[in-house]
Design a protein around this motif. Structure first.
Motif, PDB file in Angstrom:
ATOM      1  N   TYR A 291     -32.160   9.568  -7.783  1.00  0.00           N
ATOM      2  CA  TYR A 291     -33.211  10.580  -7.666  1.00  0.00           C
ATOM      3  C   TYR A 291     -33.112  11.232  -6.281  1.00  0.00           C
ATOM      4  O   TYR A 291     -32.738  10.572  -5.300  1.00  0.00           O
ATOM      5  CB  TYR A 291     -34.582   9.943  -7.861  1.00  0.00           C
ATOM      6  CG  TYR A 291     -34.690   9.214  -9.191  1.00  0.00           C
ATOM      7  CD1 TYR A 291     -35.117   9.882 -10.330  1.00  0.00           C
ATOM      8  CD2 TYR A 291     -34.335   7.866  -9.296  1.00  0.00           C
ATOM      9  CE1 TYR A 291     -35.183   9.227 -11.550  1.00  0.00           C
ATOM     10  CE2 TYR A 291     -34.390   7.211 -10.504  1.00  0.00           C
ATOM     11  CZ  TYR A 291     -34.819   7.890 -11.640  1.00  0.00           C
ATOM     12  OH  TYR A 291     -34.864   7.255 -12.840  1.00  0.00           O
ATOM     13  N   TYR A 292     -33.466  12.476  -6.238  1.00  0.00           N
ATOM     14  CA  TYR A 292     -33.359  13.192  -4.957  1.00  0.00           C
ATOM     15  C   TYR A 292     -34.351  14.338  -4.943  1.00  0.00           C
ATOM     16  O   TYR A 292     -34.810  14.801  -6.000  1.00  0.00           O
ATOM     17  CB  TYR A 292     -31.948  13.741  -4.768  1.00  0.00           C
ATOM     18  CG  TYR A 292     -31.436  14.515  -5.973  1.00  0.00           C
ATOM     19  CD1 TYR A 292     -31.760  15.860  -6.159  1.00  0.00           C
ATOM     20  CD2 TYR A 292     -30.678  13.877  -6.960  1.00  0.00           C
ATOM     21  CE1 TYR A 292     -31.322  16.549  -7.267  1.00  0.00           C
ATOM     22  CE2 TYR A 292     -30.254  14.566  -8.073  1.00  0.00           C
ATOM     23  CZ  TYR A 292     -30.567  15.920  -8.227  1.00  0.00           C
ATOM     24  OH  TYR A 292     -30.146  16.608  -9.336  1.00  0.00           O
ATOM     25  N   GLU A 293     -34.652  14.788  -3.767  1.00  0.00           N
ATOM     26  CA  GLU A 293     -35.493  15.975  -3.638  1.00  0.00           C
ATOM     27  C   GLU A 293     -34.594  17.197  -3.430  1.00  0.00           C
ATOM     28  O   GLU A 293     -34.846  18.284  -3.931  1.00  0.00           O
ATOM     29  CB  GLU A 293     -36.455  15.808  -2.463  1.00  0.00           C
ATOM     30  CG  GLU A 293     -37.629  16.767  -2.541  1.00  0.00           C
ATOM     31  CD  GLU A 293     -38.605  16.578  -1.394  1.00  0.00           C
ATOM     32  OE1 GLU A 293     -39.527  17.367  -1.332  1.00  0.00           O
ATOM     33  OE2 GLU A 293     -38.434  15.663  -0.558  1.00  0.00           O
ATOM     34  N   GLN A 294     -33.516  16.968  -2.646  1.00  0.00           N
ATOM     35  CA  GLN A 294     -32.508  18.021  -2.463  1.00  0.00           C
ATOM     36  C   GLN A 294     -31.175  17.471  -2.963  1.00  0.00           C
ATOM     37  O   GLN A 294     -30.800  16.340  -2.619  1.00  0.00           O
ATOM     38  CB  GLN A 294     -32.390  18.404  -0.988  1.00  0.00           C
ATOM     39  CG  GLN A 294     -33.595  19.222  -0.518  1.00  0.00           C
ATOM     40  CD  GLN A 294     -33.529  19.568   0.951  1.00  0.00           C
ATOM     41  OE1 GLN A 294     -32.903  18.860   1.725  1.00  0.00           O
ATOM     42  NE2 GLN A 294     -34.191  20.628   1.324  1.00  0.00           N
ATOM     43  N   THR A 295     -30.475  18.298  -3.751  1.00  0.00           N
ATOM     44  CA  THR A 295     -29.239  17.819  -4.368  1.00  0.00           C
ATOM     45  C   THR A 295     -28.277  17.281  -3.311  1.00  0.00           C
ATOM     46  O   THR A 295     -27.961  17.988  -2.349  1.00  0.00           O
ATOM     47  CB  THR A 295     -28.543  18.986  -5.118  1.00  0.00           C
ATOM     48  OG1 THR A 295     -29.521  19.640  -5.903  1.00  0.00           O
ATOM     49  CG2 THR A 295     -27.408  18.476  -5.988  1.00  0.00           C
ATOM     50  N   PRO A 296     -27.814  16.049  -3.475  1.00  0.00           N
ATOM     51  CA  PRO A 296     -26.864  15.519  -2.492  1.00  0.00           C
ATOM     52  C   PRO A 296     -25.500  16.201  -2.633  1.00  0.00           C
ATOM     53  O   PRO A 296     -25.119  16.624  -3.723  1.00  0.00           O
ATOM     54  CB  PRO A 296     -26.770  14.037  -2.850  1.00  0.00           C
ATOM     55  CG  PRO A 296     -27.272  13.918  -4.238  1.00  0.00           C
ATOM     56  CD  PRO A 296     -28.169  15.067  -4.510  1.00  0.00           C
ATOM     57  N   GLY A 297     -24.765  16.280  -1.519  1.00  0.00           N
ATOM     58  CA  GLY A 297     -23.454  16.925  -1.524  1.00  0.00           C
ATOM     59  C   GLY A 297     -22.441  16.083  -2.277  1.00  0.00           C
ATOM     60  O   GLY A 297     -22.675  14.919  -2.583  1.00  0.00           O
ATOM     61  N   PHE A 298     -21.287  16.714  -2.545  1.00  0.00           N
ATOM     62  CA  PHE A 298     -20.230  16.014  -3.279  1.00  0.00           C
ATOM     63  C   PHE A 298     -19.751  14.779  -2.517  1.00  0.00           C
ATOM     64  O   PHE A 298     -19.431  13.757  -3.116  1.00  0.00           O
ATOM     65  CB  PHE A 298     -19.061  16.968  -3.542  1.00  0.00           C
ATOM     66  CG  PHE A 298     -19.391  17.999  -4.578  1.00  0.00           C
ATOM     67  CD1 PHE A 298     -19.639  17.622  -5.899  1.00  0.00           C
ATOM     68  CD2 PHE A 298     -19.460  19.340  -4.242  1.00  0.00           C
ATOM     69  CE1 PHE A 298     -19.958  18.568  -6.856  1.00  0.00           C
ATOM     70  CE2 PHE A 298     -19.771  20.286  -5.199  1.00  0.00           C
ATOM     71  CZ  PHE A 298     -20.024  19.912  -6.514  1.00  0.00           C
ATOM     72  N   ASP A 299     -19.684  14.925  -1.191  1.00  0.00           N
ATOM     73  CA  ASP A 299     -19.227  13.814  -0.355  1.00  0.00           C
ATOM     74  C   ASP A 299     -20.108  12.584  -0.560  1.00  0.00           C
ATOM     75  O   ASP A 299     -19.623  11.471  -0.771  1.00  0.00           O
ATOM     76  CB  ASP A 299     -19.303  14.224   1.125  1.00  0.00           C
ATOM     77  CG  ASP A 299     -17.940  14.655   1.623  1.00  0.00           C
ATOM     78  OD1 ASP A 299     -17.076  14.872   0.749  1.00  0.00           O
ATOM     79  OD2 ASP A 299     -17.776  14.776   2.852  1.00  0.00           O
TER      80      ASP A 299
END
Lengths: 439, 318
Positions: A123-131
């Motif tokens: 779950y996240y509030e801001q999409t995590p980066g690919f890394d």
């Protein structure tokens, strides 16, 4: 000779000073590099660590530590403290509002179900980066593997890791003991692709230039001063030089950007621990340090560069001659399609043969194609890095050069008649008549 | 001793497949004169000019240039302004003129010096650094004219040089052509349909039709030859009365002008071969009120039309 020089210069200068050429040559690579630099800079600017909360409901990857009074990973190696990522563990998840209010960026839920379907919800509030996603995937997979091994009787994790095997293939020529053939053929492919694109793009420039002169009616003034063959040759050479100019400028530009970028990175103390910072400073030692790029040192670069130059000049002349004759025969580009398809067919075929040559560089198809003048410029460049006898390369050069000379002469005969002809598009039969009766 | 002509075209033949564009053309262009090459569309003028500029070669016959067989080496001594002409749009005006001068073997400095003079003479001096695409049609033609004359050719070939010019600029270019002839002794071959220019400029002409020279000679002589007893008469009365009055004594060729309010008319007439103009005028003055009577002087346009039409009607099988 003086007239030819002036024609070549005119063809060259009027093109290289066009905004489209300058933008295409200078601005596009700068924009690409610039956007990469901006991306890197933004990444650097955004260097605060992402905090990930691993909710280990079933206690598979974490345990309570009395000393720290917190949940810690059972396998600390599985959750390394990365520059961009730090883990915290908990046995229970957080409510949505609490998660939003917390300083965690991602919450991963690790429950029993993961053993069946190998899927962990996060779950996240801001999409995590690919890394971040990639790191999470690697770390969680390893932790899960460790848990599974632990559950297995008579197998400890270190044994499991020792037994776990991923086979990689390392090829070697049994005669030459050469183990980098595939990588080197890819080098050839990059060069041949460049040649293919340049011949196609600037060959079309030749055709358009001839059509423009014909439509514009200026050609009658020019050929009342110089022979049509001189005008055509000047155009082919001039436009060929435009392509070469673009290649040289791009190469120098990339080299400067790499050099300056490398120095800047070093100066900025960025990636200091990595040899990456030395990219632009000592290319050879840097390549030597990268096992997967070792094959670059085995390429005969002088021969490769000389061949690229010879094949560019002769190959371009060969195809540009046909394009010039086609331009002279028609009055608009749409009419040219009729003649372009057969004229371009060998060039397009050479691209497909190049792909075949990468798969099997010493196969009969690749070997034959590297001597056929229409396909040799593109195909031979793939074979050269693999080690072709010098006489084979020279033979291929000569074949292309002689064919180019013959085609320039043949195209010149069609050109001198066609350039003054107006009206409907000629047929193939008429083209042959022009060629036979050009005198 | 006979002067060597600037151009001697002898029995030149040129065919394009089945079509014979030139059928044994003979033309002699005297040095230092302006020679008009006339003819209807498709007569073979452009084909002939292209041979003179080395663009094509004759199938048969010979062309000599100031006494020696014409070769590509002579091209530098020829200036050519084709009818179908253009300029490179991607170049600046001055740069383009310099390019052509250098193609003709001129040194850059000398070319630039001469260009400045010509640009000033034809009032294009402010356009040196402008893009060709910005030029008006007339302005572009002036630049093309300058490109043709800059290297001071011995022979200047102008194909429809005045088309597209306004009267002022057309006159400016005419004056420039006359100046080239008078001050530099340039021989000019002028191909045009503008018969006013032919009368004004040309010393001699050749009229081509269907690949053959059907008429040639000095302009004034050709015009004199074309006089055939025609005259114009202005009178007061009615055309009907006049027609009845003259009966068979004269042929009414054309009513040139009628002023119905005052009843004044202008007609073109030709007397019967045995008629005498003085006695005929005396007689007709008794029938109608004669205002004026003038012998008819054919223009080059008349010469052109009549010669070509006669030729065409003779060519039609009965």
């Amino acid at each position: 000779m003086s007239a030819l020089r002036h024609i070549v210069y005119r063809e060259w200068i009027t093109r290289v000073r066009r905004k489209a050429f300058i933008l295409g040559t200078l601005a596009v690579p700068l924009l690409v590099m610039g956007s990469m630099a901006i991306g890197w800079w933004l990444e650097q600017g955004d260097n605060q660590k992402s905090r990930v909360l691993v909710v280990d409901v079933a206690g598979m990857v974490s345990q309570w530590d009395e000393r720290f009074e917190s949940w810690v990973p059972i396998c600390p190696d599985c959750f390394p403290d990365r520059a961009s990522l730090t883990y915290r563990f908990a046995a229970e998840g957080m409510e949505d509002e609490a998660f939003i209010a917390s300083d965690f960026d991602v919450m991963v839920v690790f429950d029993d179900a993961i053993l069946q379907h190998h899927k962990a919800m996060y779950y996240y509030e801001q999409t995590p980066g690919f890394d971040l996603q990639a790191h999470l995937k690697t770390d969680l997979s390893m932790a899960l593997e460790r848990f599974k091994v632990k559950e297995t009787q008579d197998l400890d994790f270190s044994t499991y890791q020792r037994l776990k095997t991923q086979v990689s293939l390392v090829g070697q020529d049994i005669v030459t003991r050469d183990g980098h053939a595939v990588g080197r053929s890819l080098v050839g492919f990059v060069f041949s692709l460049f040649l293919f694109v340049q011949i196609l793009v600037y060959g079309m420039h030749v055709m358009r230039g001839v059509i423009e002169e014909k439509i514009n009616r200026i050609v009658e003034v020019v050929i009342s001063v110089v022979k049509p063959s001189v005008l055509m040759t000047g155009k082919v050479i001039g436009i060929g030089l435009v392509g070469l100019t673009q290649f040289i400028v791009l190469s120098v530009l990339v080299w400067i950007i790499t050099l300056v970028g490398g120095m800047w990175l070093e100066h900025a103390d960025v990636l200091k621990s990595s040899s990456d910072a030395l990219v632009g400073l000592d290319l050879e030692s840097w390549i030597a340090g990268q096992a997967e790029l070792n094959f670059l040192l085995d390429v005969n670069w002088p021969l490769m560069i000389a061949s690229t130059a010879v094949f560019y000049v002769a190959g371009f002349a060969l195809y540009a001659a046909s394009f010039a004759a086609i331009g002279a025969a028609v009055e608009q580009e749409s009419d040219a399609q009729y003649f372009l398809i057969p004229a371009m067919a060998p060039l397009v075929a050479s691209y497909f043969l190049a792909v075949v040559a990468i798969e099997n560089p010493e196969g009969p198809l690749a070997v034959i194609a590297s001597f056929v003048p229409f396909t040799a410029p593109v195909v031979m460049l793939i074979r050269i890095p693999l080690g072709v006898a010098w006489w084979e390369v020279v033979l291929s050069w000569l074949g292309v050069a002689v064919t180019a000379w013959l085609l320039l002469r043949m195209a010149g005969r069609i050109y001198r008649v066609g350039i003054l002809m107006h009206g409907k598009r000629p047929s193939w039969v008429e083209l042959i008549k022009w060629f036979r009766h050009a005198d | 001793m006979e002067r060597i002509p600037a151009l001697a075209i002898s029995q030149v033949v040129k065919s394009f497949r089945a079509h014979q564009a030139l059928k044994g053309v003979d033309v002699k262009v005297n040095e230092g004169g302006i020679f008009g090459l006339l003819g209807p569309n498709g007569a073979g003028k452009t084909t002939l000019i292209r041979m003179l500029t080395g663009i094509t070669a004759p199938d048969a016959g010979s062309i000599s240039f100031f006494g020696t067989p014409l070769t590509r080496a002579h091209i530098a001594q020829i200036g050519y302004l084709p009818e179908e002409r253009g300029l490179y749009k991607s170049m600046r005006v001055g740069e383009q003129a310099l390019y052509f001068a250098q193609l003709r073997g001129m040194q850059r400095q000398e070319a630039e010096k001469r260009l400045r003079v010509w640009f000033e003479k034809l009032e294009v001096e402010g356009w040196w650094n402008r893009e060709v695409a910005d030029l008006s049609k007339g302005m572009a033609q002036k630049v093309q004219f300058i490109i043709a004359v800059l290297h001071e050719p011995r022979l200047l070939i102008l194909d429809e040089p005045f088309s597209g010019f306004d009267p002022i600029n057309a006159q400016r270019v005419r004056d420039a052509v006359i100046e080239l002839k008078e001050k530099q002794g340039t021989t000019v071959l002028l191909s045009t349909h503008d018969m006013g220019s032919v009368e004004e400029l040309c010393d001699e002409v050749a009229l081509l039709n269907r690949g053959e020279v059907i008429l040639d000679g000095p302009v004034h002589a050709l015009r004199e030859q074309a006089r055939d007893g025609r005259f114009t008469l202005r009178f007061l009365g009615t055309i009907m009365e006049f027609t009845v009055a003259i009966g068979a004594s004269a042929e009414l060729i054309q009513v040139l002008h009628s002023e119905s309010t005052v009843g004044e008319h202008e007609v073109m007439l030709r007397l019967s071969p045995e008629g005498d103009i003085a006695s005929w005028l005396h007689w007709i003055s008794g029938e109608v009120k004669v205002v004026a009577c003038t012998p008819w002087q054919p223009s080059m346009r008349d010469v052109f039309i009549e010669t070509v039409e006669n030729r065409e009607s003779n060519a039609i099988p009965s």
